[in-house]
Design a protein around this motif. Structure first.
Motif, PDB file in Angstrom:
ATOM      1  N   HIS A 163       0.822  -1.215   0.000  1.00  0.00           N
ATOM      2  CA  HIS A 163       0.000   0.000   0.000  1.00  0.00           C
ATOM      3  C   HIS A 163       0.859   1.270   0.000  1.00  0.00           C
ATOM      4  CE1 HIS A 163      -3.402  -2.613   0.694  1.00  0.00           C
ATOM      5  NE2 HIS A 163      -4.221  -1.567   0.523  1.00  0.00           N
ATOM      6  N   PHE A 164       1.961   1.200  -0.735  1.00  0.00           N
ATOM      7  CA  PHE A 164       2.767   2.393  -0.930  1.00  0.00           C
ATOM      8  C   PHE A 164       2.045   3.338  -1.876  1.00  0.00           C
ATOM      9  CE2 PHE A 164       6.797  -0.303  -0.215  1.00  0.00           C
ATOM     10  CZ  PHE A 164       6.649  -0.175   1.156  1.00  0.00           C
ATOM     11  N   LEU A 165       2.468   4.572  -1.864  1.00  0.00           N
ATOM     12  CA  LEU A 165       1.821   5.589  -2.684  1.00  0.00           C
ATOM     13  C   LEU A 165       2.803   6.154  -3.699  1.00  0.00           C
ATOM     14  CD1 LEU A 165       0.100   7.367   0.310  1.00  0.00           C
ATOM     15  CD2 LEU A 165      -1.076   5.959  -1.375  1.00  0.00           C
ATOM     16  N   ASN A 166       2.268   6.637  -4.768  1.00  0.00           N
ATOM     17  CA  ASN A 166       3.082   7.307  -5.777  1.00  0.00           C
ATOM     18  C   ASN A 166       2.632   8.754  -5.860  1.00  0.00           C
ATOM     19  OD1 ASN A 166       5.057   7.507  -7.699  1.00  0.00           O
ATOM     20  ND2 ASN A 166       3.782   6.786  -9.380  1.00  0.00           N
ATOM     21  N   GLY A 167       3.441   9.572  -6.479  1.00  0.00           N
ATOM     22  CA  GLY A 167       3.075  10.966  -6.612  1.00  0.00           C
ATOM     23  C   GLY A 167       2.421  11.257  -7.945  1.00  0.00           C
ATOM     24  N   GLY A 168       1.989  12.489  -8.105  1.00  0.00           N
ATOM     25  CA  GLY A 168       1.452  12.916  -9.384  1.00  0.00           C
ATOM     26  C   GLY A 168       0.142  12.252  -9.765  1.00  0.00           C
ATOM     27  N   ILE A 169      -0.076  12.185 -11.073  1.00  0.00           N
ATOM     28  CA  ILE A 169      -1.322  11.628 -11.604  1.00  0.00           C
ATOM     29  C   ILE A 169      -1.458  10.150 -11.285  1.00  0.00           C
ATOM     30  CG2 ILE A 169      -2.625  11.171 -13.711  1.00  0.00           C
ATOM     31  CD1 ILE A 169      -2.570  14.097 -12.840  1.00  0.00           C
ATOM     32  N   ILE A 193      -4.553   6.035  -5.447  1.00  0.00           N
ATOM     33  CA  ILE A 193      -5.475   6.311  -4.346  1.00  0.00           C
ATOM     34  C   ILE A 193      -6.876   5.811  -4.694  1.00  0.00           C
ATOM     35  CG2 ILE A 193      -6.651   8.166  -3.083  1.00  0.00           C
ATOM     36  CD1 ILE A 193      -4.047   9.795  -3.310  1.00  0.00           C
ATOM     37  N   LEU A 194      -7.306   6.080  -5.934  1.00  0.00           N
ATOM     38  CA  LEU A 194      -8.630   5.597  -6.376  1.00  0.00           C
ATOM     39  C   LEU A 194      -8.656   4.069  -6.466  1.00  0.00           C
ATOM     40  CD1 LEU A 194      -9.378   8.267  -9.145  1.00  0.00           C
ATOM     41  CD2 LEU A 194     -10.339   8.125  -6.835  1.00  0.00           C
ATOM     42  N   VAL A 239       8.235  -9.487  -1.875  1.00  0.00           N
ATOM     43  CA  VAL A 239       9.093  -9.134  -0.746  1.00  0.00           C
ATOM     44  C   VAL A 239       8.192  -8.739   0.421  1.00  0.00           C
ATOM     45  CG1 VAL A 239      10.912  -7.604   0.095  1.00  0.00           C
ATOM     46  CG2 VAL A 239      10.922  -8.338  -2.288  1.00  0.00           C
ATOM     47  N   LYS A 240       8.330  -9.446   1.544  1.00  0.00           N
ATOM     48  CA  LYS A 240       7.454  -9.184   2.677  1.00  0.00           C
ATOM     49  C   LYS A 240       7.894  -7.968   3.486  1.00  0.00           C
ATOM     50  CE  LYS A 240       5.993 -13.999   3.191  1.00  0.00           C
ATOM     51  NZ  LYS A 240       5.906 -15.169   4.099  1.00  0.00           N
ATOM     52  N   ASP A 241       9.178  -7.736   3.543  1.00  0.00           N
ATOM     53  CA  ASP A 241       9.682  -6.614   4.330  1.00  0.00           C
ATOM     54  C   ASP A 241       9.352  -5.294   3.625  1.00  0.00           C
ATOM     55  OD1 ASP A 241      11.539  -4.522   5.276  1.00  0.00           O
ATOM     56  OD2 ASP A 241      12.438  -6.151   6.436  1.00  0.00           O
ATOM     57  N   PRO A 242       8.625  -4.388   4.288  1.00  0.00           N
ATOM     58  CA  PRO A 242       8.250  -3.112   3.651  1.00  0.00           C
ATOM     59  C   PRO A 242       9.447  -2.266   3.239  1.00  0.00           C
ATOM     60  CG  PRO A 242       6.939  -3.504   5.626  1.00  0.00           C
ATOM     61  CD  PRO A 242       8.029  -4.529   5.622  1.00  0.00           C
ATOM     62  N   LEU A 243      10.488  -2.254   4.064  1.00  0.00           N
ATOM     63  CA  LEU A 243      11.651  -1.438   3.750  1.00  0.00           C
ATOM     64  C   LEU A 243      12.359  -1.933   2.495  1.00  0.00           C
ATOM     65  CD1 LEU A 243      13.465   0.911   4.507  1.00  0.00           C
ATOM     66  CD2 LEU A 243      14.773  -0.638   5.979  1.00  0.00           C
ATOM     67  N   LEU A 244      12.520  -3.255   2.395  1.00  0.00           N
ATOM     68  CA  LEU A 244      13.143  -3.817   1.199  1.00  0.00           C
ATOM     69  C   LEU A 244      12.279  -3.573  -0.033  1.00  0.00           C
ATOM     70  CD1 LEU A 244      14.527  -7.243   2.527  1.00  0.00           C
ATOM     71  CD2 LEU A 244      15.797  -5.142   2.053  1.00  0.00           C
ATOM     72  N   GLU A 272       2.466   6.041   8.271  1.00  0.00           N
ATOM     73  CA  GLU A 272       3.461   5.007   7.960  1.00  0.00           C
ATOM     74  C   GLU A 272       3.648   4.762   6.464  1.00  0.00           C
ATOM     75  OE1 GLU A 272       4.076   0.282   8.913  1.00  0.00           O
ATOM     76  OE2 GLU A 272       3.551   1.622  10.572  1.00  0.00           O
ATOM     77  N   PRO A 273       2.568   4.492   5.693  1.00  0.00           N
ATOM     78  CA  PRO A 273       2.785   4.290   4.250  1.00  0.00           C
ATOM     79  C   PRO A 273       3.338   5.532   3.550  1.00  0.00           C
ATOM     80  CG  PRO A 273       0.435   4.444   4.746  1.00  0.00           C
ATOM     81  CD  PRO A 273       1.147   4.317   6.059  1.00  0.00           C
TER      82      PRO A 273
END
Length: 297
Positions: A30-36, A42-43, A101-106, A169-170
């Motif tokens: 559930h990471f996010l990206n920027g811009g369009i 998000i949608l 990859v289970k680790d969020p940081l990786l 957090e995300p």
């Protein structure tokens, strides 16, 4: 024709790498990206709408901005890049069904690296996948601020808004992704082949310059300086070399003048003979004949 094929191939490959980064490493955590594309994600999280299709629709108004302020060639390239990105993103959506990859940081490191590589490939050929790239290129055209820098600032503002929707957090992980992709994009745009420039203060300027030109094969420029305390004038040597030639310069200086004072700087984007043109060994006779030894007086 070959240039166009290469250009659009690079844009397509760059879009594919970014799409893989999103589907393989962004969505599972559930990471996010920027811009369009960030708005489209998000949608996707909220409504389940396909990211690629929504991203293309949201880009349409920005096509008019590109038409108004940028060249027609850039507009065509942007429409192509946006279409390829949206298409590949939806075609590879099945990759998001698995967690690699289970680790969020990786995951954010892997996603940021891939995103940076894909972005650099497109920027190298003046391509774009749409979105804030268009705004970034407009800013670059009028204010000479790099596209990746503009995008980083815009995305940071968007992330502040997203923090209210998805929590902190995300967003923090996403900021790590932005920074990694931003740094890697700039590194790949500048290239890994960094150079070093020397400023050498010595009592034997002519002898040192002659040795550097004949033994290392690099041109030397004399700068005239004056000591603030002694008011003694002397010649300073200025020379730019490749990383593999740094130790050669140091050894020459140590051998001829152990009391010499050296300042060594990192540098990039070196243009001119021996760097953007084929290397050519310089010898003393050739220097005299072609006057490649430059003086400031």
């Amino acid at each position: 024709m070959k240039k166009l094929i290469y250009k659009y191939s690079m844009i397509t490959l760059g879009c594919a790498i970014i799409a893989i980064a999103i589907n393989c490493f962004y969505l599972q955590q559930h990471f996010l990206n920027g811009g369009i594309s960030g708005i489209a994600m998000i949608l996707y999280y909220l409504l389940g709408w396909p990211i690629g299709t929504v991203s293309f629709i949201l880009n349409v108004p920005l096509f008019f901005v590109a038409y108004r302020y940028l060249s027609k060639t850039f507009l065509i390239d942007t429409i192509f890049g946006t279409a390829m990105f949206s298409l590949i993103l939806d075609l590879t959506a099945f990759l998001a069904q698995n967690t690699y990859v289970k680790d969020p940081l990786l995951s954010c490191i892997a996603g940021g690296v891939l995103f940076g590589v894909g972005s650099a490939m497109m920027y190298k050929v003046d391509g774009s996948s749409g979105g804030t790239d268009i705004i970034g290129f407009v800013i670059y055209k009028y204010y000479s601020i790099s596209v990746s820098t503009s995008e980083f600032i815009i995305n940071a503002v968007i992330m502040v808004f997203c923090a209210f929707l998805f929590g902190l957090e995300p967003v923090l992980y996403s900021m790590i992704i932005f920074y990694l992709s931003f740094r890697l994009t700039n590194v790949l745009m500048d290239g890994f082949d960094y150079k070093k420039n020397f400023i050498i203060i010595t009592n034997k300027p002519d002898e040192l310059a002659q040795s550097i030109m004949t033994e290392v094969g690099r041109g030397v420029t004399f700068l005239h300086g004056e000591g603030a305390y002694t008011h003694q004038t002397r010649k300073l040597l200025f020379v730019v070399v490749k990383l593999t030639q740094v130790n050669k310069i140091k050894n020459i200086v140590k051998e001829l003048d152990r009391d010499a004072f050296m300042i060594i700087h990192d540098t990039a984007d070196v243009l001119g003979h021996g760097f953007t043109l084929p290397d050519k060994v310089i010898d003393a006779e050739e220097v005299k004949k072609k006057q490649m030894f430059f003086y400031s007086d």
